[in-house]
Design an enzyme around this catalytic site. Structure first.
Site, PDB file in Angstrom:
ATOM      1  NE  ARG A   1     -12.604   1.091   0.483  1.00  9.46           N
ATOM      2  CZ  ARG A   1     -11.650   1.847   1.040  1.00  9.46           C
ATOM      3  NH1 ARG A   1     -10.370   1.646   0.783  1.00  9.46           N
ATOM      4  NH2 ARG A   1     -11.973   2.797   1.894  1.00  9.46           N
TER       5      ARG A   1
ATOM      6  CD1 TRP B   1     -11.297   6.047  -0.317  1.00  9.35           C
ATOM      7  CD2 TRP B   1     -11.561   8.279  -0.270  1.00  9.35           C
ATOM      8  NE1 TRP B   1     -10.043   6.613  -0.260  1.00  9.35           N
ATOM      9  CE2 TRP B   1     -10.173   7.976  -0.238  1.00  9.35           C
ATOM     10  CE3 TRP B   1     -11.969   9.618  -0.236  1.00  9.35           C
ATOM     11  CZ2 TRP B   1      -9.199   8.977  -0.185  1.00  9.35           C
ATOM     12  CZ3 TRP B   1     -11.005  10.612  -0.183  1.00  9.35           C
ATOM     13  CH2 TRP B   1      -9.642  10.287  -0.163  1.00  9.35           C
TER      14      TRP B   1
ATOM     15  CG  ASP C   1      -9.570   4.239   4.511  1.00  8.71           C
ATOM     16  OD1 ASP C   1      -9.951   4.072   3.328  1.00  8.71           O
ATOM     17  OD2 ASP C   1      -8.447   4.695   4.809  1.00  8.71           O
TER      18      ASP C   1
ATOM     19  CG  ASP D   1      -2.265   0.705   0.960  1.00  6.67           C
ATOM     20  OD1 ASP D   1      -2.250   1.946   1.139  1.00  6.67           O
ATOM     21  OD2 ASP D   1      -3.286   0.079   0.598  1.00  6.67           O
TER      22      ASP D   1
ATOM     23  CG  ASP E   1      -6.204   5.947  -1.712  1.00 10.71           C
ATOM     24  OD1 ASP E   1      -7.412   6.204  -1.663  1.00 10.71           O
ATOM     25  OD2 ASP E   1      -5.531   5.653  -0.696  1.00 10.71           O
TER      26      ASP E   1
END
Ligand SMILES: *[C@@H]1O[C@H](CO)[C@@H](O)[C@H](O)[C@H]1NC(C)=O
Ligand SMILES: *[C@@H]1O[C@H](CO)[C@@H](O)[C@H](O)[C@H]1NC(C)=O
Ligand SMILES: *[C@@H]1O[C@H](CO)[C@@H](O)[C@H](O)[C@H]1NC(C)=O
Ligand SMILES: *[C@@H]1O[C@H](CO)[C@@H](O)[C@H](O)[C@H]1NC(C)=O
Ligand SMILES: *[C@@H]1O[C@H](CO)[C@@H](O)[C@H](O)[C@H]1NC(C)=O
Length: 435
Positions: free
Chosen positions: A243, A226, A247, A114, A192
């Protein structure tokens, strides 16, 4: 109800040739759209409400054409346990541990690095460079090591100016970074969403898809925006998973909240593209054995990526027991690839929950989940899980590893401890239903 003819009885009317052709072609068409209703038993297994319980209207409708993610990805990711405290030693030791514990043989093959692997600046050629202190041998050497063990290596970047830990991001340099990753032998990219310059995800994520494709190397593309822009609605054409939430953290509150958020998008998952409720926290110490078992069960049922987030070099016996439960992993990896979902919530605060999903071979996976702090009896009725009421089924407990009954009809109940779950494999005997 049990005597009703099933809908494919159009075959019986095959005296008229044209009608037969119409029938066969419409059956194969609907089988493509609804692969979960292909039973040709003498008696119907599923109730007419089956398709509304397990809406699969977007199953496989759009997919990234890299041939990956036929079932949810499995492996390990460094973030939940190590955060920024990573280095090449820990990545290699993790690869060793995946092999020695038997986890790799069970399918956990992606070793995903990551954030924090790269240096804070690009080099003079504007390339990303591995942090000299923590990855002195470079990423290619780590990839070679991992590949020699039959595993795959994942890396991390960001669809923005910087990663969340303020390393260089890949926006506007997608082609260059993808080519570099491919040259190192990378197999997986988690991408991300930090420092995203306010540009919508729909504009920032496709360029990396195209850049990865242009490398000619098959690279799993894991989108991590997210859930902000409802990626289930569009990301199937962009990435192999997306996703759906913020988180996760290592608490019951976070895990249950994320399970519910991810559930909303169940009908959009399918082979090639999965909803991603984030990596597993099993083994990190913030939840009880029962809570972790529920976490793993629900993630498996939801066809979530099974990415271990603990230190696999140092797992307790309980953690190993959970993560290596092959019967639960098999539910996650079932080739049908339909996401299970919450089908009922009753009792105080809706704590008595039934989650269920269809499996290949006309089977069902059913979880009884007690979300409250007192033991309670939870019942799954055939009506709730989409079975004809007269159907007899066998019930196998996937945590006790044993067949509980071969003769359940109309409903099944069990006492479930606080925050615990029971996980069942339900196999119908359609030709032996109650008359
Ligand atoms: C790139 O995309 C094309 C079509 O969209 C596909 O056929 C091909 O397999 C892809 N290549 C890779 C390496 O993903
Ligand atoms: C590598 O990282 C691990 C985990 O954070 C740490 O225990 C170890 O001391 C580090 N090794 C080196 C050489 O920095
Ligand atoms: C963990 O997640 C829960 C639920 O979103 C949140 O309330 C809590 O503040 C988070 N805890 C930490 C330490 O981030
Ligand atoms: C292994 O994990 C235990 C907690 O389960 C912890 O107390 C111990 O410090 C860990 N050992 C190492 C070497 O990380
Ligand atoms: C539920 O559990 C709490 C403690 O967790 C206990 O105080 C309470 O009496 C229990 N309620 C019932 C109805 O059993």
């Amino acid at each position: 109800m049990a005597k009703q003819k099933q809908s494919s009885s159009c075959f019986l009317n095959s005296a008229i040739l044209l009608f037969t052709i119409f029938c066969v072609s419409s059956v194969s068409f609907s089988a493509r759209l609804h692969p979960i209703l292909q039973s040709f038993h003498q008696k119907p297994i599923f109730r007419s409400n089956f398709h509304s319980i397990y809406d699969t209207s977007n199953y496989g409708t759009f997919q990234l054409s890299n041939g990956l993610a036929k079932t949810p990805q499995m492996g390990w990711n460094s973030w939940n346990f190590f955060a920024c405290n990573i280095n090449e030693t820990v990545i290699k030791e993790t690869a060793d541990a995946l092999i020695s514990t038997g986890l790799a043989d069970l399918g956990y093959v992606y070793v995903n690095i990551d954030d924090c692997w790269s240096s804070v600046t690009r080099n003079l050629k504007a390339q990303l460079v591995p942090d000299e202190k923590t990855f002195p041998s470079g990423i290619k050497a780590v990839a070679d090591y991992v590949h020699a063990k039959g595993l795959k290596l994942g890396i991390y970047s960001d669809a923005g100016a910087f990663t969340c830990q303020v390393r260089p991001g890949s926006i506007f340099l997608e082609k260059e970074d993808a080519a570099l990753f491919a040259s190192w032998g990378i197999d997986y990219l988690k991408y991300d969403n930090c420092y995203n310059l306010g540009i919508p995800p729909k504009d920032r994520y496709p360029p990396m898809r195209d850049a990865l494709n242009a490398t000619g190397r098959t690279i799993f593309y894991s989108i991590c925006e997210w859930g902000e822009d409802d990626p289930a609605l569009w990301a199937g054409a962009v990435g192999n998973s997306w996703r759906t939430t913020e988180d996760i953290n290592d608490t019951w509150a976070s895990m249950t909240k994320i399970a519910d958020l991810n559930d909303k998008w169940a009908k959009y998952a399918g082979p090639g593209g999965w909803n991603d409720p984030d990596m597993l926290e099993v083994g990190n110490g913030g939840m009880t054995y029962q809570e972790y078992r529920a976490h793993f069960s629900i993630w498996a049922l939801m066809k979530a990526p099974l990415l271990i987030g603990c230190d696999v070099r140092n797992m307790t016996a309980e953690t190993i027991e959970i993560l290596t439960n092959k019967e639960v992993i098999d539910i996650n990896q079932d080739p049908l690839g339909v996401q299970g979902r919450k089908v009922s919530a009753s009792g105080p605060d809706g704590c008595n929950q039934v989650w269920a999903g269809p499996l290949s071979g006309d089977r069902l996976a059913v979880v009884l989940w007690n979300r409250c702090s007192n033991a309670t009896t939870i019942t799954a009725s055939w009506d709730q899980i989409g079975l004809e009421s007269g159907i007899r089924v066998s019930v196998r407990d996937l945590w006790q590893h044993k067949e509980l009954t071969s003769d359940a009809v109309s409903s099944f109940s069990a006492k479930v401890d606080a925050h615990d779950c029971h996980f069942y494999l339900i196999t119908p005997y359609p030709d032996h239903s109650v008359e």
